[in-house]
Design a protein around this motif. Structure first.
Motif, short mmCIF file in Angstrom:
data_model
loop_
_atom_site.label_atom_id
_atom_site.label_comp_id
_atom_site.label_asym_id
_atom_site.label_seq_id
_atom_site.Cartn_x
_atom_site.Cartn_y
_atom_site.Cartn_z
N SER A 1 55.35 88.47 32.34
CA SER A 1 54.97 87.46 33.32
C SER A 1 54.80 86.10 32.66
O SER A 1 54.63 86.00 31.45
CB SER A 1 53.68 87.85 34.04
N ARG B 1 52.35 82.60 37.50
CA ARG B 1 52.26 83.43 38.70
C ARG B 1 53.54 84.22 38.98
O ARG B 1 53.72 84.72 40.08
CB ARG B 1 51.94 82.54 39.90
N ASN C 1 56.35 86.61 42.94
CA ASN C 1 55.38 85.53 42.92
C ASN C 1 54.02 86.11 43.31
O ASN C 1 53.84 86.57 44.42
CB ASN C 1 55.80 84.45 43.92
N THR C 2 53.08 86.08 42.38
CA THR C 2 51.76 86.64 42.65
C THR C 2 50.79 85.59 43.18
O THR C 2 49.64 85.90 43.46
CB THR C 2 51.17 87.27 41.38
N GLY C 3 51.25 84.37 43.34
CA GLY C 3 50.39 83.28 43.79
C GLY C 3 50.45 83.03 45.29
O GLY C 3 51.12 83.75 46.04
N THR C 4 49.74 81.99 45.70
CA THR C 4 49.64 81.64 47.13
C THR C 4 50.55 80.48 47.52
O THR C 4 50.53 80.05 48.67
CB THR C 4 48.19 81.27 47.47
#
Length: 161
Positions: A47, A50, A80-83
């Motif tokens: 990773s 994000r 994408n682990t973000g907002t």
């Protein structure tokens, strides 16, 4: 598989069966769609910021006249682990494990929405004459403004069935 209800045990068996099927679905390699679909095998994840990245490889048999070949394709999976949405750049490299040097197969760029994933998306490919060697690809990625991730490798025997 029993379909009767015997004091809750039948329901429990159905849940276990569903859990097992779900686990199998998560571990089966993704399949590319096409006239001669090849299984896509993914390596370990890395990773950067994000973005979670997996390098993947597929190998499809072919021939040029009497010579047997293998089309080796590098793929990427990115999540994408973000907002917020991100533009993600990525590159793939290839080598023959014993004594080979890394050669760039391709690169690309994709938008990955918040909490979404892409892939396996083809990054590049190479056609090789079949031989008893192991080949490896590696992929890395970065979101706009972030550092490049570490390498995510995947490998295959060049001419296995």
């Amino acid at each position: 598989m029993e379909s009767r209800h015997d004091g809750g045990n039948g329901t429990l068996r159905l849940r276990r069966f569903g859990t097992i099927l779900g686990a199998i679905g998560l571990t089966v390699p993704a399949i590319t769609v096409g006239a001669h679909a090849a299984a896509v095998a993914c390596g370990g994840g890395v990773s950067t910021g994000r973005v979670a990245v997996n390098g993947c490889v597929s190998a499809q048999r072919g021939s040029v006249g009497r010579i047997t070949t293998r089309e080796i394709t590098a793929h990427i999976k990115a999540r994408n682990t973000g907002t917020r949405g991100l533009n993600v750049s990525y590159e793939a490299f290839f080598r023959v494990v014993d004594g080979g040097h890394w050669v760039k197969l391709g690169s690309g760029r994709a938008y990955v929405g918040p909490g979404e994933a892409i892939g396996p998306a083809e990054v590049g490919s190479t056609t090789r004459v079949c031989g008893p060697v192991k080949v490896e690809i590696r992929v890395h990625a970065r979101a706009d403004g972030a550092a490049w991730s570490n390498w995510s490798p995947a490998s295959t025997r060049q001419c296995q069935t």
